[in-house]
Design an enzyme around this catalytic site. Structure first.
Site, mmCIF file in Angstrom:
data_model
loop_
_atom_site.group_PDB
_atom_site.id
_atom_site.type_symbol
_atom_site.label_atom_id
_atom_site.label_comp_id
_atom_site.label_asym_id
_atom_site.label_seq_id
_atom_site.Cartn_x
_atom_site.Cartn_y
_atom_site.Cartn_z
ATOM 1 N N GLU A 109 78.644 56.491 -19.437
ATOM 2 C CA GLU A 109 79.936 56.168 -18.826
ATOM 3 C C GLU A 109 80.911 55.553 -19.829
ATOM 4 O O GLU A 109 82.091 55.879 -19.841
ATOM 5 C CB GLU A 109 79.757 55.182 -17.662
ATOM 6 C CG GLU A 109 79.151 55.780 -16.413
ATOM 7 C CD GLU A 109 77.691 56.075 -16.569
ATOM 8 O OE1 GLU A 109 77.056 55.439 -17.432
ATOM 9 O OE2 GLU A 109 77.195 56.945 -15.858
ATOM 10 N N HIS A 179 74.787 52.889 -4.641
ATOM 11 C CA HIS A 179 75.547 54.092 -4.317
ATOM 12 C C HIS A 179 76.568 53.788 -3.223
ATOM 13 O O HIS A 179 76.982 54.668 -2.508
ATOM 14 C CB HIS A 179 74.610 55.219 -3.847
ATOM 15 C CG HIS A 179 73.653 55.679 -4.898
ATOM 16 N ND1 HIS A 179 72.514 54.989 -5.204
ATOM 17 C CD2 HIS A 179 73.666 56.738 -5.725
ATOM 18 C CE1 HIS A 179 71.871 55.609 -6.173
ATOM 19 N NE2 HIS A 179 72.549 56.673 -6.520
#
Lengths: 375, 381
Positions: A109, A179
């Site tokens: 990322e 999540h």
């Protein structure tokens, strides 16, 4: 040039063909359904040419498609975007526009955002995807220290305004700790970037296209629970919805409700409940842009109603509701009839099994309205 | 996928009478690739009957447990994210065979197998999957967050567990207790920056850490060729010595781990192991696992390199155990799993107070702000 720039006009034109989702708190699939995406939720836009029925991820694809078609420097990259993405947001784009415009990155990322900043500085319209907002933290340094400050520190010589970062956001019923997060508050603390969260397909496409066009680095959070659940007739041509403009979805006179993303639909139900059961008329505002946010619309509304309720899934301490609350009490102190209510997630990590108890559902919000009214 | 085709195991046969059970077997292992090492783990390994049966039982337990989890997930009794370990059992069991329970281990989210080999019970693991109070993390973690003594999980954000492992290794060195830390990560996470930061720190300070890359060829749906500039993960530590091992053979893994452990304990610093392995299921239960690879490929690995079958064949063809014995083990394992599944479905969920417990360490109960200004929950951890 097929880009139309238009503002949301309160003409009350309804969109057609909104799909109903399951009612009740959690259905047998365990999916969160304490809200519906009911027909008749007014989304005030002009119908720009032909529309197609699209859900949220399809509206993202449509926006990206329009961008890649009209802007030859646009590139899309992220983990697994080539085959279409884990939420199908980029389906078909690689085949249509080529593998040097839609490509995968490895699992990194920080690298993705850093690379995106560089590509944007060099002139490309870079659209980076972070697979889940929960994974954005390795890139936090790049966003906050590099992207946000580039223009400022170079005295406007350089900027990475062409960068847009997209990430799925918010709870989904079974996401558990990593999540389900809503990290908008972390980024709201950083001047130099814009943070935008849509509530449905029409807003999603318009706001995403605005973010891409905007000459500042933008983070676009997409409510993942709405990817399939929210379906609307969305214009196929490109159009933009202005950033930093909140939308009054429903006018009312007694209580102002402010939220963004999924929570708008919860508050819509709450507003209906309040009207039916308490005779309370609620004004519902979708903030849309978290940073920089539309203080004027919210304050005007509170000046009218005197009561404010803000709701979000993120934990209450330091959540964005705190910023709104603080500003509103500064501007509208004498107009307030009751303390500003915040109905938010608990101050815990997003839980695994306790999710139904953790989220600010419609019952908690309704309770808050009752207390506001009877203060 | 070339490495699958080149595999072959030769077995030296001890002279034996037909009815006698062999108690010890010397096995010739697959050659191991070395990076910055003069010599690697030995090419032969001794397998005793006791060890063989133990490994067989553990691997079979992991396999059955994962398949049961698959079944429960499809019945929606387990929800959320569930990443299954079947196909990779030899890694967990082999690694544990090379270290002791007083050593430390940390891995990413595909952790059910390690939870078992590190001392967890099937009951606790399955109850954690279903989110019940009997779960190994009291139902608060779920599939990705399981912990036992000296096993630090179970981590959702890949790559983040590796610097953590280095910290544990530093503690071992500091305390002088001759323990080491095994830090695992996958082929996808091998591209995370923090892993390279960890290589540097652990090499600089000569930490007793074994980096293990479980290369199961696919990072979710991305094959290694498409995501890595260099697929020789054992060389990616650059200045750190590395070995590449067949991860489907439990003895190969064990010998390599023993070698690596000896390397660390002698104070030479970190070492990197790449285990070439394979998972039969998709990345998680939401992934069918066939859109990026063919069913034929999965079948081929299952028939040629299944870790449990390999061990079973080895033992049977060398009279180490009889087929009835192994069947008995299978039946016992099945029963254990059934009991565990029963427990996991009937155990009550954790009480609502647990929502706010263990946020901080606190001496007195403190109040946790709730969803609305007037709701406060008390955290009594």
């Amino acid at each position: 040039n097929t880009m139309f720039s238009t503002s949301l006009l309160r003409v009350g034109s309804k969109l057609i063909g909104l799909l109903l989702t399951r009612k009740g708190h959690f259905n047998t699939l365990g999916l969160r359904n304490d809200f519906g995406f009911p027909p008749g939720l007014r989304t005030k836009t002009f119908l720009l040419g032909p529309t197609t029925k699209m859900n949220l991820f399809q509206s993202v694809t449509s926006a990206l498609d329009n961008t890649l078609a009209s802007d030859p420097t646009a590139v899309i990259f992220g983990e697994d975007v080539a085959f279409g993405g884990v939420f199908r947001c980029t389906v078909g784009l690689r085949d249509k526009y080529g593998k040097d415009r839609v490509f995968n990155t490895p699992l990194c990322e920080q690298g993705i955002v850093g690379f995106g900043i560089g590509a944007a500085v060099a002139g490309a319209t870079a659209i980076a995807e972070i697979q889940f907002a929960d994974y954005i933290y390795p890139a936090f340094d790049q966003i906050v220290n590099e992207a946000a400050k580039y223009r400022y520190r170079s005295g406007n010589l350089f900027d990475c305004g062409n960068l847009t970062i997209r990430a799925p956001w918010g709870c989904v019923g079974h996401g558990s700790l990593y999540h389900s997060q809503s990290p908008e508050a972390f980024f709201a603390h950083c001047p130099g970037i814009k943070v935008v969260i849509p509530r449905g397909p029409v807003q999603c496409k318009g706001l995403l296209l605005s973010c891409i066009a905007d000459q500042n680095p933008c983070i676009f959070f997409e409510p993942k629970i709405l990817y399939r659940a929210a379906v609307e007739q969305v214009p196929t041509e490109a159009y933009t919805i202005p950033l930093s403009q909140a939308e009054v979805i429903q006018e009312g006179s007694d209580v102002t409700l402010v939220a963004w993303g999924t929570q708008i639909h919860v508050l819509m139900e709450v507003a209906n409940m309040a009207q039916e059961k308490l005779g309370v008329s609620c004004e519902l505002i979708d903030l849309q842009t978290i940073l920089p946010w539309d203080t004027e619309t919210v304050c005007k509304s509170v000046a009218k109603t005197g009561r404010l309720l803000i709701s979000h899934e993120a934990p209450i301490t330091g959540g964005f509701a705190a910023e709104i609350s603080s500003t509103v009490q500064e501007e509208c102190f004498l107009n307030l009839e009751a303390p500003i209510a915040r109905v938010c997630g608990y101050d815990t990590p997003f839980p695994h099994i306790f999710e139904p108890f953790y989220i600010p559902d419609k019952w908690k919000c309704f309770d808050a309205i009752k207390k506001l009214i009877s203060y | 996928m070339e490495w699958f085709k080149n595999k072959h195991i030769q077995v030296l046969e001890w002279p034996s009478q037909i009815c006698r059970v062999e108690f010890s077997l010397c096995v010739l292992l697959q050659k191991v690739d070395l990076h910055r090492l003069e010599e690697g783990p030995p090419l032969t390994a001794t397998l005793t009957r006791e060890e063989g049966l133990k490994y067989y039982r553990t691997m079979q337990t992991i396999r059955r447990m994962e398949l049961k989890a698959d079944q429960l997930y499809k019945q929606k009794i387990i929800r959320g994210f569930c990443h299954l370990y079947d196909g990779q059992e030899a890694c967990a069991v082999g690694i544990e065979g090379g270290i002791t329970l007083s050593d430390h281990l940390i891995t990413a989210y595909r952790a059910h197998g390690y939870t078992l080999t590190r001392g967890g019970t099937v009951r606790e693991i399955m109850a954690e999957l279903t989110g019940r109070r009997g779960g190994i993390a009291k139902g608060k973690g779920g599939s990705m967050h399981m912990y036992t003594k000296n096993f630090y999980g179970g981590n959702g954000i890949v790559g983040a567990q590796v610097p953590l492992g280095a910290g544990v290794a530093l503690a071992c060195k500091y305390l002088g207790n001759d323990q080491l830390c095994v830090s695992l990560y996958g082929d996808g996470a091998a591209n995370q920056g923090q892993i390279f930061e960890t290589y540097n720190m652990s090499s600089l300070w000569k930490l007793p850490i074994i980096f293990i890359c479980e290369n199961n060829q696919y990072a979710m749906g991305t094959s290694v060729e498409r995501s890595a500039a260099s697929t020789e993960y054992y060389k990616r530590g650059d200045y750190i010595p590395g070995i590449r091992v067949d991860g489907m053979d439990v003895l190969c893994v064990r010998e390599a781990t023993k070698f690596a452990a000896a390397h660390c304990r002698s104070g030479k610093g970190p070492i990197l192991m790449e285990l070439q392995t394979y998972r039969y299921h998709g990345h998680s239960m939401s992934d069918p696992g066939v859109s990026y690879r063919t069913r034929e490929e999965i079948q081929e690995v299952r028939s040629k390199s299944d870790p449990i079958s390999m061990l079973k064949d080895r033992m049977l063809s060398n009279n180490m155990a009889s087929i009835e014995e192994l069947k008995e083990i299978d039946i016992a394992v099945r029963k254990e799993i059934e009991d565990a599944a029963q427990f996991a479905t009937t155990d009550p969920e954790p009480p609502l107070d647990d929502l706010c417990s263990h946020i901080f360490a606190n001496d007195q109960p403190f109040e946790v702000r709730g969803a609305t200004p007037w709701t406060k929950l008390t955290s009594t951890s």
